[in-house]
Each structure stands twice: as C-alpha cells, then as structure tokens.
Design an enzyme around this catalytic site. Structure first.
Site, mmCIF file in Angstrom:
data_model
loop_
_atom_site.group_PDB
_atom_site.id
_atom_site.type_symbol
_atom_site.label_atom_id
_atom_site.label_comp_id
_atom_site.label_asym_id
_atom_site.label_seq_id
_atom_site.Cartn_x
_atom_site.Cartn_y
_atom_site.Cartn_z
ATOM 1 N N LYS A 101 -26.711 31.362 -17.744
ATOM 2 C CA LYS A 101 -28.174 31.389 -17.972
ATOM 3 C C LYS A 101 -28.532 32.504 -18.962
ATOM 4 O O LYS A 101 -29.577 33.140 -18.833
ATOM 5 C CB LYS A 101 -28.926 31.568 -16.649
ATOM 6 N N SER A 160 4.115 31.116 38.154
ATOM 7 C CA SER A 160 3.723 30.959 36.734
ATOM 8 C C SER A 160 2.397 30.217 36.578
ATOM 9 O O SER A 160 2.380 29.074 36.161
ATOM 10 C CB SER A 160 4.842 30.290 35.936
ATOM 11 N N GLY A 172 -25.431 27.967 -11.052
ATOM 12 C CA GLY A 172 -25.176 26.874 -11.983
ATOM 13 C C GLY A 172 -23.726 26.453 -12.061
ATOM 14 O O GLY A 172 -23.247 25.974 -13.088
ATOM 15 N N GLY A 199 -19.340 30.840 -7.278
ATOM 16 C CA GLY A 199 -20.686 31.254 -7.610
ATOM 17 C C GLY A 199 -21.575 30.628 -6.579
ATOM 18 O O GLY A 199 -21.156 29.737 -5.865
#
Lengths: 633, 302
Positions: free
Chosen positions: A166, A541, A36, A31
C-alpha cells in the site's frame, strides 16, 4: 507462459525441455487481513497469466457480491477459497497456490496473520524456504510483524522479504519506506536471516510486484517477482551426512529385501558403509534401486530402495546413517513446541510423537518456559494453550535418532498426536538431546531376545492382570503360572504386594508414586520379555495411561491385558486383607475404588467375570486365549 | 525417458512416492480410487514406481457410474489385464435398474446416487481406512486448502474446519475404527505438470484425450459427445462430427469436449498452455451453483 503462444510446433519441443529444467521455490506469505496478502497472491497469479477466463468471470461476479474493492475486480477472491471465509472476508486456513514463470515454479502457502492462527502459519512455514512478510506502509512495523518474523525464524526459514504494501496510500514516500525498513532490520537482526530484502509495493495496482514501478524512482532494488525468481535458497542438506529413514520394507520374494524411503540428507552410493542409528548394526549398501533402474548415487528428497550386502535387522522407523557421522540417539530431548489444539498441552500427559517414519510415546516432562510470540519474553508455564509456543523437555518411550532442527529440518522435526482423538496437536523442533547420549550408542548385543526365546522354545509375552484389590487377580495369575509351568514354559510372576516389599519399597500410594510403581514394574516386565520369559504381572494398575505405557514398552504382539472384572461390592465382601474396612475407616488413604479412581480397560484382550465360576476355569480361559493368539501351542 | 534428477517433476514424483509408501506402511487396508482419467493413471504409474519390484500392496477400485465413455472401460480392462493388479469395480445396480441417468435426474442427484453413494458404501463395506485420490490443489478453490492426508468421519464426511495441521513431510495417519483418510499424492502437481509427466514417462492414457472426429451436439454452450444410443437427443439436435478432445473424463453426458487439432501429447500440452479456460469448466457438475465442489466434498465426493 505467454511465450508459448508464439511458439511453432517445432520450437515447442525446446521450450518444453527448458520447462523441465526450471528451478523451484516454496514460499509463505504472512500478513494480516488488511495488509493485502491475498490481493498480492492474486496479483502474482494474474500477472503470471495463471488466471483463466472462466475464473476471472467468476471473480468479477463474486466481486460484486463479497468484494471490498468497489467496481474493480477483487483479486483476493481468487485465493480465499472456502465459503465461510468468503463470507467473513478473512482467510482462515493455509491455501497452497501455484504459479510459474520462465525461470521458476512456485508454490505459495497463503496463511492467515492473526495470532489465533499461529498454528496455520507454522504449518505453511514448515515446508517453505522463503517468507514474504507483508506490512501496511501506513501502519509500519506492528506487533504481528514481530510475531511473524519470530515464527518464520523458529520454523527455520532463512530468507525473508519485507513487502511494504500500500505504498500508494502513503504517496510513494521514500522516507516512510526507509524508516520501516530500518525499524525492521533493527529488531530482526537477532534472527540472523541469511537474506532480507525490503520492497515497496502496491499489490492492488501492481507497483514493483512484477514490473518496476514508475512511482518509486528512488527504489533501485528488484521487483518482488524478480527477487523470488533470482534468489538462491539451495539448502545444504546435500552436504550433510546421510540420513535415510526407512519407510517400508520391500520384500517381493525371498531373493529381494530392500528398504524403501526418501533420502532426508546427504547421499548414498553402492559400496557405502551404513549403520542402523539405533542398534548400531553395520552393513554395506549393495544397490540403490528404483523402478527406472539402479542409481549410482541418490541425494536429498529422492525416493529410492536401498539394498544391503547382509541380512541385518532393519524395519520401519530405523534410520540408516554413516558409521562416522551418527545422529543423536536418545529418549530425552529438549525442543520448541508450537501447540495446535484447543485442549491444553499438559506436563506429564503421554502423547504420540512422530519423527520421520518413527512413532513413539512421548511425555512432556517439563515446560522450561513459554515464549510470548509478540514480545519474545520467556514466561513460566504449567500448560500450553492453542497457538502458544514453549521450550520443553520431552521423555520418549524408546530411543529415537534425530539431528537438531537447526542442522537438519528433515530429521529434527516432529509432530505430537493426541492418543485418544488422533488429532495432530503440536509441532516440535528438536534443540538438543538432554542426556547427551551421543557417545553411549546402544551396544548391539549378539545374543538377543529371539536367541534367548529360541533356547526356551517359547514366545516371550507379558500377561498383565488388572483389577480392583480383592478381585482375584493374584489367584488367577498363580493358577495360570502353574499351568504354564506344567507345560514346560519359563515364566515369572510379578505380584503387586511382593514387589512393593522389595524393588518398590520406597514408594507410597499417591498418584505420582502409583505411576512410578507401574513404570518400574513395566520396565522389569520388559527385561523379562527380553530374557525370553512369559511374564505375569498382577497389579491393580488403576490408570489407563500407565497400562498403555506398559503395553508400549514391548512389541504389540507381546502384551495381553487381562481385566479381572469383579464388582466392587464383591471385592468388599471378600476383602481378604481387610483393606476395604481400613479404607472405609479412613486408615488407608488413596485406596483404589474408595477414594482413588479405577479406570477399567476399554479394550482388554480378555475380560474375566469372577462372579461366574471358579478361579480354575478363569485360569483355563487365559491359557486358551494364549493358544488362540498363537503364543503357546 | 524418465524424468531427470534435480528437476521440478522429479521432486513431485519423489514426494508422491513418499506419500504412497507412508500410507502402505501405516494403514491396515488402503485402496487406490482409480477413475481411469489422466490423473489417476499417473497415480497408478507412481504406485508402480513406489513399491517396485513389489506390486502395489493395495487394490485399485473403480466406481463405474454406468454412464462413462465406452473407451474408458476398454482402456481400464486392457491396462489391468497387462499389469495383473487387483481391481475392484463398483456399480450401483439398483440405481442402474431404476434408470437413474444424468438427463432426467439432474447432474446433482445422478452424481450422488451413481457415484458418491456407491463410493461411500464400498469404502464402508470393504473397511478401507485410506483411499488414494487424484485431486490436485490447483484444480479448484476449495481444493487449494486440502491436506495431503484429508480426514474423513465414519460417515465419510469432510469437515473443512476439522482438518489436521500438516507440517513438513510428516503425515498423521492415525484413525479410529470406521474413520478414514483420503490421500492426495498429487496435491502439489499442476495440470501442466501432469501432462509433462505423461509425456516424459510415456504413460498410456485413454484415447479420448487426443483430438479425433467424434459425434457431438452442443447443449447450453457445452459440446456433448453422443457416445452410445442412450443419449436422448432434443428435437432440434443432430449430432455433428467435429474434431474434439476431452480435458477431463467422467460420465459422457456431463463432460464437455473442446474443439481441437491436438492429436499428440506435445500438441495437447502446447494447446493447454495457450488455453484461456480452466480445466474444470468442461465439468457440468462444478457450476451448478457457487461453492458446489465444496458442498460435494462435504458429502463425500472426491
């Protein structure tokens, strides 16, 4: 815990007994700051009486300083740990919290909700069996709620709680709750969660968190805690085939050779036939050994030491599996990757990939598509930034055993590690093997490298000479080969120019062709090593990553990088083939040292300064190194 | 009787063993930091299990601050004599000679000179690239976010913002030369888990954890045991004999005792479950200032 206070000393023994038999749940809360989340966890800790008096006093003090709840105690301060976070009022990392009830023990991963913290959410979700998605009843389903549901599903969590928080601020309105629940169920249907429980709560005041609320008479479902206590999340790992990644070979003396590890899935008993997933070697389990005595059977998550009835080649990174239920074994796979680093993930760049107890080199060969975590849209992408998710094809330096993540979270997950910084930069979930190599299990050959080397009486190695054109690589390599040959060693020299006339005649000098040139030579060198030979490779290389790739193809003690370090001015002066002149005139494109870079080795096994002394001396130095490193006597 | 299969404690035990084996397999030169306390004694017990029948493939190291309870040293010497494991004891002799002590120099300075610095110095000198510690996430707020493999810079510093993500049970043990990892196999254990485990596994711990009559004085609301003659008493202080025990162990002048009747493991656990104050309150070091543990960790304290 409260019950303990009433217990007499006598009854306490029984109580402890029951404590030990509690079940266990790991969950994650997702959340954003204002939903909250921290307050909810603080509430759970508070209600289950896990907050001690001195901690409460500290929060009461801190609430006045940082709190956002006026004169009330701010329960969120219990869980927002680090100073920086307290000051900014947001949670920026994954915090693990513990609480226990009469029925269960819980570990909560508290993770931040912002998009920029996707990596933290993935981290918390990776070990969780259930997710609590918080939303603010006033705002309903938000973009971030969808993101959370997607990530939770991607990380394989099958049980979800939608905590509509809430609820007090919308007047405990049932219609509001029902609408949010319906919204969520509609869009989450695609994720096929096994359980989905919506609960109206108020973390701040405690409604439906632990005790059923008087304010929501219309809600007849469980409280959050009751749901967490009751839900069955038993994974089906026990019913799946045995996967036993070997962590550590346990060899206290000559009479005991065990393979220590944790059972990832399935079970193992003495008498069971097993094979090594990669090599196909077969044996029968003779003992399942632990400090507390041998076991008749070991199951998922149990740490044991397995003994086999015969000596077969098993080492760390191998996976013991049943002969009739083998995992995929492949070096090409398709996977979802969550990127976790500031530096973007690039197609073609090698990373380290750790899956189970095995670490190999991995290259992202193709980003099939990036997934917008908010809309789930598939987008084209060349690279992958921090907190982005993509579906990719990955190529590995060697075969690994795995199961699709969906089938087995233990053997289908991997992390990606940056080779320079060693940081964990990505997390991946295997989808499937690309070449469907399932049925072409590696033939366990009876005659192997050791046998072949033993016949030749030598230790096979690769001597890799790198340096600019004209540095003297080939001259020195030739002299070294002569010396070794004179000592009766079986050698083979792979020279850049010669190989380009045959095996690599189709390749040019672009960066991509140079990489392919080295890849083929590396693979060829590996075959020669497997044949028991001492291989000398003399190639410019120029790139570190390709030399690294060559090194990774063979065992770590089988590769020696010899840096023939001749200043470019000296090479130009020598210019035995007139190449520098041509390059300067623009007749040769992509010439190393002129218009193409040379990356000198950072930790070569040997560095030769050819401006100092004759080539014979340098060849002698190489031979001396082989002696010092125990390759030849 | 060992912990039973399928229980919460068995899962924690298996997880810790898995972590220890990963370290033994991936690191060149690991060490187990043994503090003699209950958590590190549990860790030692787990190390025996993890590698059985082999001996743990790493040494144990104790940072002796010179101010620890006498009973701790006795316990340590007896235990290692019995087990035959390698033990390295590190002491800051210069600091001891200079008379650095927790009474005159304050707990912060003293802890730094006699514990943190010698620890860092020893880690560097022996070239340890991994060090096991007994830290748990439930101990303190800044630890709730600690990784199992906690990355430390070459100067042994801890940067909370620069920690590696840790997923599933896959630990990234790669470090550059000089860098190291602090490993916390007990990360997911709670204090109650530790006690239950000690009880079930019948693990021997320092007797100071059990209540007994001991001489103590009360200082700033904390009961301090008069463990030896170096304890300087204030004019108004007279040691009293009280039945006390310790919930954590360390340097005796910095470790508060609690009055208790608990003289069996079961009684300790029962008392603990009724307790209303958290474990670290007995440690003077934590409440010097807010966020103090986080600061110490950044400096290299465990």
């Amino acid at each position: 815990m409260s019950a303990a206070e009433d217990f007499s000393a006598e009854a306490f023994g029984d109580y402890l007994e029951s404590q030990q038999n509690k079940s266990f749940l790991r969950f994650i809360t997702c959340g954003s700051v204002d939903d909250g989340k921290s307050t909810l966890i603080g509430r759970l800790l508070f209600e289950t009486k896990l907050i001690f008096e001195d901690q409460l006093a500290a929060i009461a003090r801190d609430s006045k300083k940082h709190g956002t709840t006026g004169d009330d105690i701010d329960l969120a301060l219990l869980v927002d740990g680090l100073e920086a976070e307290r000051e900014q009022g947001i949670t920026i990392d994954v915090a693990y919290r513990f609480f226990t009830t009469e029925k269960r023990k819980f570990i909560v991963a508290d993770t931040p909700g912002h998009e920029q913290y996707t990596r933290n959410m993935a981290t918390g979700a990776s070990t969780a069996d259930l997710a609590v998605l918080l939303i603010d009843a006033r705002n309903g389903i938000q973009v971030q709620t969808k993101r959370h549901a997607f990530l939770v599903s991607l990380l394989g969590i099958r049980h979800v709680v939608l905590a509509v928080n809430k609820i007090d601020l919308v007047g405990f309105d049932q219609a509001r709750f029902d609408a949010i629940k319906a919204d969520f169920e509609t869009f989450a249907a695609a994720f096929e969660f096994e359980t989905l429980q919506a609960i109206p709560i108020s973390a701040r005041y405690g409604d439906n968190v632990v005790a059923a609320s008087q304010n929501t008479p219309w809600y007849d479902g469980p409280t959050l805690l009751a749901h967490l206590e009751g839900i069955e999340v038993e994974s089906d790992l026990a019913a799946r085939p045995l996967r036993f990644p070997v962590q550590w070979v346990n060899r206290p003396n000559l009479d005991f050779r065990g393979f220590s590890g944790t059972v990832a899935s399935g079970s193992v008993r003495p008498g069971d036939a097993v094979v090594v997933a990669g090599s196909g070697r077969e044996a029968v389990v003779s003992r399942v050994c632990t400090f507390d005595g041998d076991m008749a059977e070991a199951g998922p998550s149990e740490a044991v030491t397995i003994l086999l009835d015969r000596e077969i080649d098993v080492s760390r990174g191998d996976v013991l599996v049943p002969p009739d239920h083998r995992p995929d074994v492949t070096d090409q796979l398709a996977a979802h990757v969550v990127w976790m680093a500031e530096d973007a993930m690039l197609s073609g760049r090698p990373y380290l990939l750790k899956i189970g107890t095995r670490t190999v080199t991995a290259t992202i060969t193709d980003i099939k598509h990036r997934i917008d975590v908010n809309t789930f849209e598939h987008l084209a992408a060349k690279s992958l930034g921090l907190n982005e998710v993509a579906f990719c094809n990955i190529s590995l330096s060697e075969d690994v055993a795995f199961d699709p993540y969906e089938a087995n979270r233990e053997t289908g997950a991997f992390i990606l590690i940056d080779r320079l910084t060693n940081a964990t930069v990505g997390a991946g979930m295997v989808w499937f093997a690309l070449r469907r190599a399932t049925n072409i299990h590696w033939q366990a050959l009876d005659i192997n490298k050791q046998t072949r080397a033993a016949i030749k009486g030598q230790k096979p190695v690769v001597l890799w000479f790198t340096g600019l054109s004209g540095s003297g690589k080939s001259t020195i390599a030739n002299l070294v080969e002569k010396r070794l040959s004179a000592q009766g060693r079986h050698t083979y020299l792979l020279d850049g120019d010669n190989v380009r006339h045959g095996l690599n005649r189709d390749l040019g000098f672009t960066d991509a062709d140079r990489v392919e040139n080295i890849r083929r030579v590396s693979e060829t060198a590996k075959l020669f090593v497997d044949a028991g030979m001492i291989v000398l490779v003399s190639f410019i290389s120029p790139f570190r990553s390709e030399r690294r790739m060559a090194r990774d193809l063979v065992e770590s003690d089988e590769f020696f990088e010899v840096f023939v370090d001749t200043p470019i001015e000296v090479c130009r002066e020598r210019d035995p083939k007139g190449l520098y002149q041509k390059a300067d005139r623009g007749e040769l494109k992509n010439f190393t040292g002129v218009d193409s870079p040379y990356e000198p080795p950072e930790a070569a096994d040997l560095r030769i300064d050819t401006t100092d002394g004759p080539a014979e001396d340098h060849a002698e130095t190489v031979v001396a190194m082989l002696k010092a490193r125990g390759v030849i006597d | 009787m060992p912990v039973q299969r399928g229980t919460h404690l068995k899962r924690l035990e298996d997880e810790a063993i898995h972590i220890m084996r990963e370290v033994a397999a991936e690191f060149r030169n690991p060490v187990l930091l043994y503090s003699i306390g209950k958590d590190s004694t549990v860790m030692l017990h787990l190390a025996r299990k993890a590698f059985y029948p082999s001996k743990p493939p790493f040494p144990f190291m104790h940072i002796d601050s010179t101010w620890e309870f006498q009973a701790m040293g006795e316990f340590r010497d007896r235990l290692f004599a019995e087990l035959g494991f390698d033990l390295i004891v590190i002491r800051n002799d210069d600091g001891a000679k200079a008379g650095i002590n927790p009474f005159d120099h304050g707990s912060n300075y003293y802890t730094n000179v006699m514990r943190t610095e010698p620890l860092k110095e020893a880690l560097t000198r022996y070239g340890f690239d991994a060090a096991f510690g007994g830290g748990r996430r439930d101990e303190e707020k800044s630890r709730a976010k600690e990784r199992v493999f906690s990355f430390r810079t070459a100067s042994h510093g801890w940067d909370p913002k620069n920690q590696r993500p840790e997923l599933w049970h896959i630990y990234n043990g790669r470090v550059a030369k000089g860098e190291s990892i602090r490993v916390f196999p007990l990360s997911n254990w709670t204090e109650l888990d530790i006690w239950q485990y000690i009880m079930l596994e019948n693990i021997d711990i320092v007797p100071l954890y059990y209540a007994a009559e001991r001489p103590v004085v009360e200082r700033d609301g904390t009961l301090i045991m008069v463990d030896d003659e170096r304890m300087v008493l204030e004019p108004h202080e007279t040691p009293e004999h009280k039945k006390v025990r310790f919930r954590t162990l360390g340097c005796y002048p910095l470790t508060g005792a609690v009055e208790s009747e608990a003289d069996t493991l079961q009684e300790i656990v029962r008392e603990m479950m009724i307790a209303r104050t958290s474990e670290r309150q007995g440690r003077v070091i934590d409440h010097d200032e807010a966020g103090s543990m986080e600061k110490k960790k950044r400096e290299g304290y465990f």
